[in-house]
Design a protein around this motif. Structure first.
Motif, PDB file in Angstrom:
ATOM      1  N   VAL A 132       0.847  -1.198   0.000  1.00 18.77           N
ATOM      2  CA  VAL A 132       0.000   0.000   0.000  1.00 18.77           C
ATOM      3  C   VAL A 132       0.880   1.246   0.000  1.00 18.77           C
ATOM      4  CG1 VAL A 132      -1.706   1.329   1.298  1.00 18.77           C
ATOM      5  CG2 VAL A 132      -1.921  -1.151   1.158  1.00 18.77           C
ATOM      6  N   ALA A 133       1.915   1.251   0.853  1.00 17.85           N
ATOM      7  CA  ALA A 133       2.812   2.407   0.937  1.00 17.85           C
ATOM      8  C   ALA A 133       3.527   2.649  -0.388  1.00 17.85           C
ATOM      9  CB  ALA A 133       3.827   2.193   2.052  1.00 17.85           C
ATOM     10  N   ASP A 134       3.995   1.578  -1.024  1.00 12.34           N
ATOM     11  CA  ASP A 134       4.683   1.727  -2.309  1.00 12.34           C
ATOM     12  C   ASP A 134       3.763   2.323  -3.368  1.00 12.34           C
ATOM     13  OD1 ASP A 134       6.964   0.689  -1.179  1.00 12.34           O
ATOM     14  OD2 ASP A 134       6.712  -1.322  -2.047  1.00 12.34           O
ATOM     15  N   ARG A 135       2.535   1.837  -3.409  1.00 15.04           N
ATOM     16  CA  ARG A 135       1.586   2.356  -4.402  1.00 15.04           C
ATOM     17  C   ARG A 135       1.256   3.822  -4.130  1.00 15.04           C
ATOM     18  NH1 ARG A 135      -1.221  -1.771  -7.632  1.00 15.04           N
ATOM     19  NH2 ARG A 135       0.187  -3.519  -7.461  1.00 15.04           N
ATOM     20  N   LEU A 136       1.062   4.162  -2.849  1.00 18.01           N
ATOM     21  CA  LEU A 136       0.746   5.556  -2.526  1.00 18.01           C
ATOM     22  C   LEU A 136       1.929   6.470  -2.825  1.00 18.01           C
ATOM     23  CD1 LEU A 136      -1.288   5.094   0.756  1.00 18.01           C
ATOM     24  CD2 LEU A 136      -2.159   5.853  -1.452  1.00 18.01           C
ATOM     25  N   ALA A 138       4.159   5.985  -5.099  1.00 23.51           N
ATOM     26  CA  ALA A 138       4.223   6.099  -6.560  1.00 23.51           C
ATOM     27  C   ALA A 138       3.218   7.131  -7.071  1.00 23.51           C
ATOM     28  CB  ALA A 138       3.964   4.742  -7.210  1.00 23.51           C
ATOM     29  N   GLN A 139       2.141   7.322  -6.316  1.00 26.61           N
ATOM     30  CA  GLN A 139       1.129   8.308  -6.690  1.00 26.61           C
ATOM     31  C   GLN A 139       1.497   9.707  -6.194  1.00 26.61           C
ATOM     32  OE1 GLN A 139      -1.464   7.518  -8.571  1.00 26.61           O
ATOM     33  NE2 GLN A 139      -1.138   5.325  -8.532  1.00 26.61           N
ATOM     34  N   GLY A 140       2.602   9.820  -5.437  1.00 28.76           N
ATOM     35  CA  GLY A 140       3.044  11.123  -4.955  1.00 28.76           C
ATOM     36  C   GLY A 140       2.551  11.487  -3.571  1.00 28.76           C
ATOM     37  N   VAL A 141       1.985  10.523  -2.834  1.00 33.46           N
ATOM     38  CA  VAL A 141       1.495  10.791  -1.485  1.00 33.46           C
ATOM     39  C   VAL A 141       2.663  10.712  -0.516  1.00 33.46           C
ATOM     40  CG1 VAL A 141      -0.040   9.997   0.348  1.00 33.46           C
ATOM     41  CG2 VAL A 141      -0.757   9.837  -2.031  1.00 33.46           C
ATOM     42  N   THR A 142       2.830  11.732   0.325  1.00 38.80           N
ATOM     43  CA  THR A 142       3.893  11.745   1.324  1.00 38.80           C
ATOM     44  C   THR A 142       3.416  11.001   2.555  1.00 38.80           C
ATOM     45  OG1 THR A 142       4.590  13.899   0.532  1.00 38.80           O
ATOM     46  CG2 THR A 142       5.411  13.216   2.681  1.00 38.80           C
ATOM     47  N   LEU A 143       4.229  10.057   3.003  1.00 36.83           N
ATOM     48  CA  LEU A 143       3.878   9.249   4.163  1.00 36.83           C
ATOM     49  C   LEU A 143       4.802   9.568   5.321  1.00 36.83           C
ATOM     50  CD1 LEU A 143       3.511   5.837   2.329  1.00 36.83           C
ATOM     51  CD2 LEU A 143       1.671   7.342   3.049  1.00 36.83           C
ATOM     52  N   GLY A 144       4.246   9.683   6.514  1.00 43.24           N
ATOM     53  CA  GLY A 144       5.064   9.853   7.712  1.00 43.24           C
ATOM     54  C   GLY A 144       5.445   8.489   8.247  1.00 43.24           C
ATOM     55  N   GLY A 145       6.467   8.430   9.074  1.00 44.17           N
ATOM     56  CA  GLY A 145       6.857   7.174   9.707  1.00 44.17           C
ATOM     57  C   GLY A 145       7.391   6.152   8.734  1.00 44.17           C
TER      58      GLY A 145
END
Length: 150
Positions: A132-136, A138-145
């Motif tokens: 899920v994190a990889d796909r997000l 790739a879509q340009g979503v910044t993830l914390g942690g």
């Protein structure tokens, strides 16, 4: 029956048994496969109605609506696309808006609403499944942690 015929019968029976076992295993695996998509992928993918998939992303803020009984509707987003989801059952305790979620189910009857039979929520405030994190990302979503992505 001669010894040769008995031997051939045993070998033939063994081959038949192994063939049946392999076919049963292949059938079981084909029924258990659920491909993973994020909402942005569904716009490009041709998913036939009734095909089981896993839909992952973030629960869109303000989208959770409780219906009659245990029916809940919400939207899953990857910030590029949004998919409405209907689920009947008890949601995980950690399910909430803005958090990561993976729903397993299918689109029924050509409807744009995803009907989930299983909903999985992340288990702490920074965890998200790696796919899920990889796909997000790739879509340009910044993830914390980032260190807690497994």
């Amino acid at each position: 029956m001669t010894r040769k015929q008995k031997r051939l019968a045993i070998i033939g029976g063994g081959v038949g048994f192994l063939t049946a076992a392999v076919l049963l295993v292949m059938f079981a695996f084909s029924q258990a496969v659920a491909y993973f998509y994020v909402p942005g992928d569904l716009t490009k993918a041709d998913v036939a109605p009734g095909t089981r998939i896993r839909l992952g992303g973030l629960v869109e803020a303000g989208s959770v609506k409780r219906g009659e009984g245990r029916t809940i509707t919400f939207k899953v987003t990857d910030t590029l696309a949004t998919v409405p989801v209907t689920y009947t059952g008890i949601l995980p305790d950690l399910f909430r808006e803005g958090q990561g979620v993976v729903a397993e189910g299918a689109f029924v009857g050509g409807s744009p609403v995803f009907v989930a039979d299983t909903v999985l929520a992340k288990h702490d405030e920074t965890y998200m499944p790696k796919d899920v994190a990889d796909r997000l990302k790739a879509q340009g979503v910044t993830l914390g942690g980032e260190e807690n992505i497994r």
